[in-house]
Structures are given as C-alpha cells and as structure tokens.
Design a protein around this motif. Structure first.
Motif, PDB file in Angstrom:
ATOM      1  N   ARG A   1      16.730  -6.131 -16.059  1.00 14.46           N
ATOM      2  CA  ARG A   1      15.396  -5.961 -15.462  1.00 14.46           C
ATOM      3  C   ARG A   1      14.871  -4.574 -15.777  1.00 14.46           C
ATOM      4  NH1 ARG A   1      11.952  -8.148 -11.783  1.00 14.46           N
ATOM      5  NH2 ARG A   1      13.316  -9.963 -11.623  1.00 14.46           N
ATOM      6  N   ASP A   2      13.557  -4.487 -16.016  1.00 11.43           N
ATOM      7  CA  ASP A   2      12.861  -3.214 -16.170  1.00 11.43           C
ATOM      8  C   ASP A   2      11.915  -3.034 -14.987  1.00 11.43           C
ATOM      9  OD1 ASP A   2      14.143  -2.852 -18.560  1.00 11.43           O
ATOM     10  OD2 ASP A   2      12.378  -3.193 -19.819  1.00 11.43           O
ATOM     11  N   THR A   3      11.922  -1.852 -14.400  1.00 11.46           N
ATOM     12  CA  THR A   3      11.069  -1.569 -13.251  1.00 11.46           C
ATOM     13  C   THR A   3      10.459  -0.178 -13.406  1.00 11.46           C
ATOM     14  OG1 THR A   3      12.412  -2.937 -11.769  1.00 11.46           O
ATOM     15  CG2 THR A   3      10.977  -1.293 -10.744  1.00 11.46           C
ATOM     16  N   LEU A   4       9.158  -0.082 -13.158  1.00  7.60           N
ATOM     17  CA  LEU A   4       8.475   1.210 -13.133  1.00  7.60           C
ATOM     18  C   LEU A   4       7.934   1.409 -11.723  1.00  7.60           C
ATOM     19  CD1 LEU A   4       7.554   3.711 -14.654  1.00  7.60           C
ATOM     20  CD2 LEU A   4       5.500   2.463 -15.366  1.00  7.60           C
ATOM     21  N   SER A   5       8.517   2.377 -11.016  1.00 10.91           N
ATOM     22  CA  SER A   5       8.097   2.711  -9.662  1.00 10.91           C
ATOM     23  C   SER A   5       7.412   4.061  -9.706  1.00 10.91           C
ATOM     24  CB  SER A   5       9.316   2.746  -8.730  1.00 10.91           C
ATOM     25  OG  SER A   5       8.927   3.098  -7.414  1.00 10.91           O
ATOM     26  N   ASP A   6       6.071   4.048  -9.679  1.00  9.12           N
ATOM     27  CA  ASP A   6       5.270   5.246  -9.942  1.00  9.12           C
ATOM     28  C   ASP A   6       5.650   5.771 -11.330  1.00  9.12           C
ATOM     29  OD1 ASP A   6       3.507   7.327  -9.758  1.00  9.12           O
ATOM     30  OD2 ASP A   6       4.604   8.406  -8.210  1.00  9.12           O
ATOM     31  N   ARG A   7       6.337   6.890 -11.417  1.00  6.98           N
ATOM     32  CA  ARG A   7       6.715   7.441 -12.727  1.00  6.98           C
ATOM     33  C   ARG A   7       8.219   7.341 -13.002  1.00  6.98           C
ATOM     34  NH1 ARG A   7       2.621  10.680 -15.219  1.00  6.98           N
ATOM     35  NH2 ARG A   7       0.832  11.041 -13.854  1.00  6.98           N
ATOM     36  N   LEU A   8       8.926   6.588 -12.192  1.00  4.86           N
ATOM     37  CA  LEU A   8      10.363   6.411 -12.394  1.00  4.86           C
ATOM     38  C   LEU A   8      10.604   5.080 -13.107  1.00  4.86           C
ATOM     39  CD1 LEU A   8      13.314   7.291 -11.930  1.00  4.86           C
ATOM     40  CD2 LEU A   8      13.205   6.072  -9.731  1.00  4.86           C
ATOM     41  N   LEU A   9      11.099   5.147 -14.335  1.00  2.38           N
ATOM     42  CA  LEU A   9      11.411   3.963 -15.121  1.00  2.38           C
ATOM     43  C   LEU A   9      12.891   3.639 -14.956  1.00  2.38           C
ATOM     44  CD1 LEU A   9      10.511   1.801 -17.181  1.00  2.38           C
ATOM     45  CD2 LEU A   9      11.115   3.427 -18.992  1.00  2.38           C
TER      46      LEU A   9
ATOM     47  N   THR B   1       0.827  -1.208   0.000  1.00  2.00           N
ATOM     48  CA  THR B   1       0.000   0.000   0.000  1.00  2.00           C
ATOM     49  C   THR B   1       0.861   1.259   0.000  1.00  2.00           C
ATOM     50  OG1 THR B   1      -0.163   0.046   2.427  1.00  2.00           O
ATOM     51  CG2 THR B   1      -1.871  -1.169   1.230  1.00  2.00           C
ATOM     52  N   ARG B   2       2.119   1.121   0.397  1.00  2.00           N
ATOM     53  CA  ARG B   2       3.008   2.282   0.492  1.00  2.00           C
ATOM     54  C   ARG B   2       3.874   2.477  -0.744  1.00  2.00           C
ATOM     55  NH1 ARG B   2       6.647   1.294   4.074  1.00  2.00           N
ATOM     56  NH2 ARG B   2       6.029  -0.718   4.918  1.00  2.00           N
ATOM     57  N   SER B   3       3.749   1.571  -1.726  1.00  2.00           N
ATOM     58  CA  SER B   3       4.564   1.695  -2.932  1.00  2.00           C
ATOM     59  C   SER B   3       3.756   1.258  -4.145  1.00  2.00           C
ATOM     60  CB  SER B   3       5.824   0.835  -2.814  1.00  2.00           C
ATOM     61  OG  SER B   3       5.485  -0.548  -2.763  1.00  2.00           O
ATOM     62  N   LEU B   4       4.177   1.726  -5.304  1.00  2.00           N
ATOM     63  CA  LEU B   4       3.554   1.373  -6.576  1.00  2.00           C
ATOM     64  C   LEU B   4       4.652   0.820  -7.469  1.00  2.00           C
ATOM     65  CD1 LEU B   4       1.203   1.383  -8.603  1.00  2.00           C
ATOM     66  CD2 LEU B   4       1.711   3.797  -9.052  1.00  2.00           C
ATOM     67  N   ILE B   5       4.537  -0.457  -7.833  1.00  2.00           N
ATOM     68  CA  ILE B   5       5.656  -1.116  -8.497  1.00  2.00           C
ATOM     69  C   ILE B   5       5.174  -2.019  -9.630  1.00  2.00           C
ATOM     70  CG2 ILE B   5       5.683  -3.114  -6.957  1.00  2.00           C
ATOM     71  CD1 ILE B   5       8.818  -1.325  -8.192  1.00  2.00           C
TER      72      ILE B   5
END
Length: 255
Positions: free
Chosen positions: A204-212, A191-195
């Motif tokens: 690896r590709d990761t999108l954390s909120d708007r950080l790619l 609930t405290r993060s968007l991943i």
C-alpha cells in the motif's frame, strides 16, 4: 461505463457473476485511491450519481466511502448486478460513528449475497459472503461477519470490529446529512486529517499530508516530502491524481 472499465483496467464481464465481481473490486482498489482531498481543496462532495462517476472517471480522482462505493454501485448496476446501498457505523475503538457514517454495498448474484466495499481504506480485497458466519480469509486479513442482537451485522477483521452494518436498504439521499457533517464538523476525522491511500500489488502507498508511506509486505518506508513540487509529483506518480495546487492540511495555512 466503458470509460469507467477502462479507468480501472477491467474488461466488461460477459455475465455478472462472482468471478467478475472479484476482479472488478480488486481492479478498483488498485487504481482508484481512497482520499479526502476535496474537503481540503474546498470542493464540495455532491452525492449525485453523475457527479460521482465523473469524479472517478473523467477527473481521475478518488474519494471516501460515499463517493467510491456510490460510483462503484453505478458501474455494477450497469453490468447487471443487483446492488443495495447499506449504512454502517465505523468502529472508533470503544464507540461507533454516527448513523450513516459509512456506505457499503450488498451485491446479490446467483451464488448469494456479498458485502462489497471499495471505500474503507485497508479492508478486504475481495467481496465477503454476507450470509456466512465463519472466518473468511482474504489477502487483507481474516474477516468474520457476526449477527448482533438488534439485527445488524458486525464486520470484524482479525478479531477487531471494523464497522456495524445495517441490513435495511438505503437510498443515496439518506447519506447526505452525515456526508455534510464529515465535510464540515471539527469532530470529523476527515476534517482533522489529510489522506490519500491506494492498494498496490505488493502492499500500500499512503500520503498523509507530506508524509509518504510505502509498505511492501512487512517492510515499511517513510519519507517526508519537503517541497510543494515534490508533493504534487507524489500525488501524480503514486496515486494518479493530477492537482494544480496542494490541499491545505489541517493546522497549516500554506497549502
């Protein structure tokens, strides 16, 4: 299940052996993202086998451990593997998560018992021997499974505890309470993060909120996405996730 195999780009194994299991796990990791988008889209996570498979196959989404390993267990059983659901508590440094914090799989075949996990983000690319107590090299790191004094198993990566695994067989219903807690509690890291994260052939590709974040070997590149359209395109192009609206990130009201 044929559509599930097509979704991950895998052929139907002629026999449920270790070689096929390795390929199935790798293909799953390369095609189905680890993500908690449903929590931030207001979509309930339902631990029902049909719902889990439909989310991965028909909706072409990913999920977190209960969803990914739950759906993968259905596929493996349909292919003839003996699969047992196991509960684990993820390591938070000096503490362990709550009971049923994580769902992992034990898969038995003629070669022995294996730890299979497609729902823990950065983890092993291939199954790990559950009955081996020495180092197990993997492209994802060096893993070791160690016994604890109370009969559980510690799963370590590069010498660091990843999670403590129970050996008692569990049913999917056992995980419902903690799954609900992860969806609703302000103390849950979900609930405290968007991943949204996926293994690639080179990193690896990761999108954390708007950080790619894109990693290739030891090279790491970061890019902040500035518009909704750009972010929706990133979900589609990097993770195969088609969204009609953005999930609302924690602390931000303008999804």
């Amino acid at each position: 299940m044929d559509e599930y195999l097509k979704r991950i780009g895998a052929a139907r194994p002629s026999i449920p052996d270790m070689e096929s299991l390795r390929e199935l796990q790798l293909r799953h990791l390369l095609t189905v993202p680890f993500e908690n988008l449903s929590i931030h889209l207001g979509e309930p996570v339902v631990l029902d086998e049909q719902a889990l498979v439909e989310k991965v196959v028909e909706r072409r989404r990913g999920g977190f451990c209960y969803e990914l390993n739950g759906a993968f267990a259905v596929l493996l059983r349909s292919l003839g593997y003996e699969v047992t659901l196991l509960s684990a508590r993820a390591s938070g440094g000096d503490t362990l998560g709550p009971p049923f914090d994580h769902l992992a799989l034990r898969v038995d075949d003629a070669s022995g018992p294996w730890l299979v996990d497609v729902g823990f983000g950065r983890f092993s690319r291939y199954p790990l021997r559950l009955d081996l107590r020495t180092d197990q090299p993997d492209p994802g790191g060096t893993f070791r499974i160690a016994e604890t004094g109370d009969g559980d198993l510690d799963v370590l990566k590069d010498g660091t505890l990843e999670y403590r695994l129970e050996q008692r067989p569990r049913a999917m219903a056992d995980f419902e309470a903690t799954c609900w807690w992860h969806q609703t509690s302000p103390k849950s890291h979900f609930t405290r993060s968007l991943i949204c994260s996926i293994l690639t052939e080179t990193g690896r590709d990761t999108l954390s909120d708007r950080l790619l974040i894109r990693t290739t070997g030891n090279d790491r590149q970061e890019r902040h996405l500035t518009t909704d359209a750009e972010t929706l395109a990133a979900y589609r192009d990097h993770f195969g996730v088609e969204l009609t609206r953005l999930p609302t990130a924690p602390g931000r009201s303008d999804g």
